[in-house]
Scaffold this motif. Structure first.
Motif, mmCIF file in Angstrom:
data_model
loop_
_atom_site.group_PDB
_atom_site.id
_atom_site.type_symbol
_atom_site.label_atom_id
_atom_site.label_comp_id
_atom_site.label_asym_id
_atom_site.label_seq_id
_atom_site.Cartn_x
_atom_site.Cartn_y
_atom_site.Cartn_z
ATOM 1 N N HIS A 1 7.817 -6.342 -44.528
ATOM 2 C CA HIS A 1 6.607 -6.606 -43.754
ATOM 3 C C HIS A 1 5.371 -6.157 -44.512
ATOM 4 N N ARG A 2 4.294 -6.892 -44.281
ATOM 5 C CA ARG A 2 3.054 -6.635 -45.008
ATOM 6 C C ARG A 2 2.354 -5.360 -44.555
ATOM 7 N N TYR A 3 2.255 -5.185 -43.223
ATOM 8 C CA TYR A 3 1.473 -4.078 -42.700
ATOM 9 C C TYR A 3 2.360 -2.868 -42.433
ATOM 10 N N MET A 4 1.811 -1.692 -42.754
ATOM 11 C CA MET A 4 2.476 -0.435 -42.407
ATOM 12 C C MET A 4 1.425 0.536 -41.879
ATOM 13 N N TYR A 5 1.854 1.403 -40.968
ATOM 14 C CA TYR A 5 0.922 2.262 -40.259
ATOM 15 C C TYR A 5 1.501 3.672 -40.130
ATOM 16 N N TRP A 6 0.596 4.638 -40.092
ATOM 17 C CA TRP A 6 0.964 5.995 -39.698
ATOM 18 C C TRP A 6 0.157 6.376 -38.470
ATOM 19 N N TYR A 7 0.892 6.869 -37.451
ATOM 20 C CA TYR A 7 0.297 7.376 -36.220
ATOM 21 C C TYR A 7 0.720 8.827 -36.040
ATOM 22 N N ARG A 8 -0.083 9.512 -35.241
ATOM 23 C CA ARG A 8 0.367 10.793 -34.733
ATOM 24 C C ARG A 8 0.365 10.731 -33.215
ATOM 25 N N GLN A 9 1.320 11.434 -32.614
ATOM 26 C CA GLN A 9 1.439 11.434 -31.164
ATOM 27 C C GLN A 9 1.309 12.857 -30.664
ATOM 28 N N ASP A 10 0.352 13.045 -29.778
ATOM 29 C CA ASP A 10 0.096 14.357 -29.192
ATOM 30 C C ASP A 10 -0.028 14.217 -27.694
ATOM 31 N N PRO A 11 0.429 15.193 -26.933
ATOM 32 C CA PRO A 11 0.323 15.124 -25.467
ATOM 33 C C PRO A 11 -1.113 14.878 -25.024
ATOM 34 N N GLY A 12 -1.271 13.925 -24.118
ATOM 35 C CA GLY A 12 -2.600 13.630 -23.581
ATOM 36 C C GLY A 12 -3.438 12.709 -24.446
ATOM 37 N N HIS A 13 -2.920 12.362 -25.629
ATOM 38 C CA HIS A 13 -3.679 11.490 -26.531
ATOM 39 C C HIS A 13 -2.964 10.178 -26.846
ATOM 40 N N GLY A 14 -1.744 10.053 -26.437
ATOM 41 C CA GLY A 14 -1.002 8.855 -26.801
ATOM 42 C C GLY A 14 -0.790 8.810 -28.300
ATOM 43 N N LEU A 15 -0.836 7.621 -28.860
ATOM 44 C CA LEU A 15 -0.690 7.446 -30.303
ATOM 45 C C LEU A 15 -2.049 7.142 -30.914
ATOM 46 N N ARG A 16 -2.354 7.824 -31.986
ATOM 47 C CA ARG A 16 -3.616 7.605 -32.686
ATOM 48 C C ARG A 16 -3.343 7.241 -34.132
ATOM 49 N N LEU A 17 -4.051 6.223 -34.595
ATOM 50 C CA LEU A 17 -3.834 5.702 -35.935
ATOM 51 C C LEU A 17 -4.468 6.617 -36.977
ATOM 52 N N ILE A 18 -3.679 6.971 -37.987
ATOM 53 C CA ILE A 18 -4.178 7.829 -39.066
ATOM 54 C C ILE A 18 -4.667 6.972 -40.237
ATOM 55 N N TYR B 1 -3.571 2.961 -42.350
ATOM 56 C CA TYR B 1 -2.686 1.812 -42.385
ATOM 57 C C TYR B 1 -2.804 1.118 -43.744
ATOM 58 N N SER B 2 -1.837 0.266 -44.003
ATOM 59 C CA SER B 2 -1.808 -0.466 -45.267
ATOM 60 C C SER B 2 -1.576 -1.942 -44.982
ATOM 61 N N TYR B 3 -2.317 -2.789 -45.706
ATOM 62 C CA TYR B 3 -2.156 -4.221 -45.535
ATOM 63 C C TYR B 3 -1.602 -4.875 -46.789
ATOM 64 N N GLY B 4 -1.049 -4.058 -47.671
ATOM 65 C CA GLY B 4 -0.399 -4.560 -48.872
ATOM 66 C C GLY B 4 -0.258 -3.431 -49.871
ATOM 67 N N VAL B 5 0.466 -3.721 -50.960
ATOM 68 C CA VAL B 5 0.652 -2.701 -51.995
ATOM 69 C C VAL B 5 -0.716 -2.286 -52.533
ATOM 70 N N SER C 1 -0.398 6.575 -49.598
ATOM 71 C CA SER C 1 -0.205 5.742 -50.781
ATOM 72 C C SER C 1 0.888 4.731 -50.511
ATOM 73 N N ARG C 2 0.723 3.564 -51.129
ATOM 74 C CA ARG C 2 1.723 2.512 -51.009
ATOM 75 C C ARG C 2 1.833 1.824 -52.366
ATOM 76 N N SER C 3 2.845 2.238 -53.115
ATOM 77 C CA SER C 3 3.051 1.693 -54.465
ATOM 78 C C SER C 3 4.092 0.578 -54.463
ATOM 79 N N LYS C 4 4.849 0.487 -53.390
ATOM 80 C CA LYS C 4 5.840 -0.569 -53.210
ATOM 81 C C LYS C 4 5.748 -1.101 -51.789
ATOM 82 N N THR C 5 6.129 -2.344 -51.594
ATOM 83 C CA THR C 5 6.070 -2.927 -50.259
ATOM 84 C C THR C 5 6.835 -2.092 -49.251
ATOM 85 N N GLU C 6 7.975 -1.556 -49.666
ATOM 86 C CA GLU C 6 8.860 -0.914 -48.716
ATOM 87 C C GLU C 6 8.529 0.535 -48.383
ATOM 88 N N ASP C 7 7.650 1.171 -49.143
ATOM 89 C CA ASP C 7 7.402 2.594 -48.927
ATOM 90 C C ASP C 7 5.935 2.884 -48.653
#
Lengths: 113, 113
Positions: free
Chosen positions: B29-46, B48-52, B67-73
């Motif tokens: 998949h092209r897009y990858m995201y990192w979120y953090r989840q904290d009580p009372g805040h739901g998920l918040r986006l830290i 994201y990546s739209y390609g290598v 960092s995203r040096s490969k599609t998969e990581d």
């Protein structure tokens, strides 16, 4: 600015009763709307999504949601709740920019026998 | 289930130490995201990546780099961990163009002491 409001932090229902979880969104364009469920210690699982077309969408596990543009709402419903439905439920709106999602703060569902 | 793994699943670290969390996908998949989840805040986006090598900031990016040096990581680094970064971190992926559903990994529970 995009935002999602889930007004109910916690809901308790009896097994077999109907369920409605509320979600209101703020978004400047046509919204892409989602409901996710999270069981304790697990990641999020997609229940259903709305992109366009029929405003009543069906999802997995017997859930459905109705998009009401005039009320900026996307409420989740289930006619008869099962004990296994106890979980945290998140509503999200998707934005075109980077395919970003904005999540509500979640509604915790307790099911009593 | 989408092929998303996160490592480590649990980590305890001390304030001031660097920490790297890894997200690995097998869906191409092209897009990858990192979120953090904290009580009372739901998920918040830290971040994201739209390609290598293509990344952008989310709502709560301060103190984090990616960092995203490969599609998969997709790697999330806390350069100098603080107690406020104690959280559950989720990776998500999304494919296609435009707005599409996101699929989530199992999460990493990080405790900063």
């Amino acid at each position: 600015a995009q935002s999602v409001t889930q007004p109910d932090i916690h809901i308790t229902v009896s097994e077999g009763a109907s369920l409605e979880l509320r979600c209101n969104y703020s978004y400047g364009a046509t919204p892409y709307l989602f409901w996710y469920v999270q069981s304790p210690g697990q990641g999020l699982q997609l229940l259903l999504k709305y992109f366009s077309g029929d405003t009543l969408v069906q999802g997995i596990k017997g859930f459905e949601a109705e998009f009401k543009r005039s009320q900026s709402s996307f409420n989740l419903r289930k006619p008869s709740v099962h004990w296994s439905d106890a979980a945290e439920y998140f509503c999200a709106v998707g934005a075109n920019t980077g395919n970003q999602f904005y999540f509500g703060t979640g509604t915790s569902l307790t099911v009593i026998p | 289930d989408a092929g998303i793994t996160q490592s480590p699943r649990h980590k305890v670290t001390e304030t001031g130490t660097p920490v790297t969390l890894r997200c690995h996908q097998t869906e191409n998949h092209r897009y990858m995201y990192w979120y953090r989840q904290d009580p009372g805040h739901g998920l918040r986006l830290i971040h994201y990546s739209y390609g290598v090598k293509d990344t952008d900031k989310g709502e709560v990016s301060d103190g984090y780099s990616v960092s995203r040096s490969k599609t998969e990581d997709f790697l999330l680094t806390l350069e100098s961990a603080t107690s406020s970064q104690t959280s559950v971190y989720f990776c998500a992926i999304s494919g296609g163009t435009g707005v599409g559903e996101q699929y989530f990994g199992p999460g990493t529970r990080l405790t900063v002491t």
